[in-house]
Design a protein around this motif. Sequence first.
Motif, short mmCIF file in Angstrom:
data_model
loop_
_atom_site.label_atom_id
_atom_site.label_comp_id
_atom_site.label_asym_id
_atom_site.label_seq_id
_atom_site.Cartn_x
_atom_site.Cartn_y
_atom_site.Cartn_z
N GLY A 379 0.83 -1.20 0.00
CA GLY A 379 0.00 0.00 0.00
C GLY A 379 0.86 1.25 0.00
N GLY A 380 0.31 2.32 -0.57
CA GLY A 380 1.00 3.60 -0.58
C GLY A 380 2.27 3.63 -1.40
N ARG A 445 -5.59 0.13 -6.28
CA ARG A 445 -5.93 0.89 -5.07
C ARG A 445 -5.20 0.33 -3.86
NH1 ARG A 445 -11.67 0.01 -2.39
NH2 ARG A 445 -10.47 -1.82 -1.72
N ASN A 446 -5.18 -1.00 -3.73
CA ASN A 446 -4.57 -1.63 -2.56
C ASN A 446 -3.06 -1.49 -2.54
OD1 ASN A 446 -7.10 -2.48 -1.69
ND2 ASN A 446 -6.93 -4.48 -2.69
N LEU A 449 -2.12 3.11 -3.95
CA LEU A 449 -2.70 4.29 -3.31
C LEU A 449 -2.69 4.16 -1.80
CD1 LEU A 449 -5.73 4.83 -5.74
CD2 LEU A 449 -3.39 5.72 -5.90
N GLY A 450 -3.15 5.20 -1.13
CA GLY A 450 -3.20 5.21 0.33
C GLY A 450 -1.94 5.81 0.95
N GLU A 451 -1.89 5.75 2.25
CA GLU A 451 -0.76 6.29 2.99
C GLU A 451 0.47 5.39 2.84
OE1 GLU A 451 -0.63 9.18 4.59
OE2 GLU A 451 -2.72 9.63 4.04
N LYS A 453 3.52 3.25 3.86
CA LYS A 453 3.78 2.43 5.04
C LYS A 453 5.19 2.71 5.57
CE LYS A 453 0.60 -1.32 3.82
NZ LYS A 453 -0.26 -1.20 5.00
#
Length: 507
Positions: A379-380, A445-446, A449-451, A453
């Motif tokens: 992620g991220g 997305r998984n 994207l996202g914050e 780690k």
Amino acid sequence: MLSLIVFVPLVFALVMLFVPKTQEKLLYLLAGIGTLIPFVLALVLASQWAAAPVSTEPYAAGMRFVTHVPWIESIGVHYTLGVDGFGFSMLLLSTLLFPLAVLASYKYINTRVKDYLILLLILATGTNGVFVTLDFILFYVFWEIVLLPMYFLIGIWGGERREYAAIKFFLYTLVGSTVMLVGAIYLYVRTGVGTFNLLQMAAETSRLPLDALTVFAFFALLVGFAIKVPMFPFHTWLPDAHVEAPTPISMLLAGILLKLGSYAMVRISHPLLPQVATRYADLVFVFGVVGILYPALAAMAQKDFKKQVAYSSVNHMGFFIMALAAASKLAPTDPDLAQVALQGGYFVTIAHGLISPLFFFAVGMFYERTHTRDLTKLGGMFLTVPVISFATAFIAFANLGLPGLAGFIGEFVSLTGSYPAFGLWVLVAGVGMVITAAWHLLTMRNVLLGEAKKEYAGLPDINWKEKIIFAPVAVLIVLFGVYPRPVFDLLAASVQTLTQVMGLGGM
């Protein structure tokens, strides 16, 4: 020239036997040269393609760059090489991917490097040989040559369950090869043709009556090739093999080894027994569309990034099976639409041969840095390794069939050509495409994207080796997505010839 393309890697493998195993850089250099020379020779042949004479001899009718030498004359076996659009497109793909696989292996494979590279070169000889031979026994020799090095490349340098994956691959392929051989020998004996030349056999076998034994022979050949594609329901060995194989071997497995089966269908099973292919086109279509829908659902359920991409290979090869079935059904009544379906289906195999290796390579780039393929633990990555993440997004969009990239062209033309044969049933394939797009978007997305780690902070981004591997194939994916005409022009004559043969089989 074709003989050089086939056997230069084997010559370099023999030379490497005399190089000390401690000289790893020299071994990689020799392997790189041994795989790069065939690619250069293939490019030379490509530059001569338009001007090359087309053979009119019965043992090589419609082929270019023909070599014909007696071998085992008592049973009609000859060393006959030649290529048409089907074979030459695969040969170009094969000779492109092997040097990239050698480069991908550099500093990635650090144990028993000498053994690994020698097996890789033997594998190149086998795959290149399959695409250029016009004699069934010679074809079978090259087909079996591919089996052994791939077994050891997975079984020795693979992951934790490598022995299981290698044995499963070996058993599936060996059974398929044996069944295929039985079918071919039966046709040889029944027709009394006195030769194993594929073109001369087809002239006789295509006129056989449609009875139980010809149906058996067709499905014996088809199953042998379907296992290699792999076609549903013979696909279960592939996810295990991909997950356990090292990244460079996954690139070759997806990019070119699967194409041995699709190529063999258009070269052997359908030209030899078009009357059976036409009669059972609906059945083959069912396996094709289920092979599009089921792997898409299976991919969505996976947590292992690599296994997810492996199922997408089965999904994409389902389009080829569907289009081939449509061409078989349409050829007797509407050869023009049959050609559309066949061109689209074969374009899918070429596009997949470019896209899938890069997808596995992208997964490998993440795994080398994070040591995990678990989608729940990633992620991220756009904030951590932005260039690798952009490359992964690009190849994911290509794999889901985004317009403007090579994956879209083949699928769109396949659907267009298949609809007149099977009507609204083709919508099942459309549902598979929607599910495929969905899991690609969820995965991006998984993973991307996202914050960011914290445990992945400071990971190195793409390096020079990875750029060299990724860039040329990415350029081809864009080029053929925007301007597919060179591929369609290369395939045109071969598609027309096969369509004519299948049309006669339905009369």
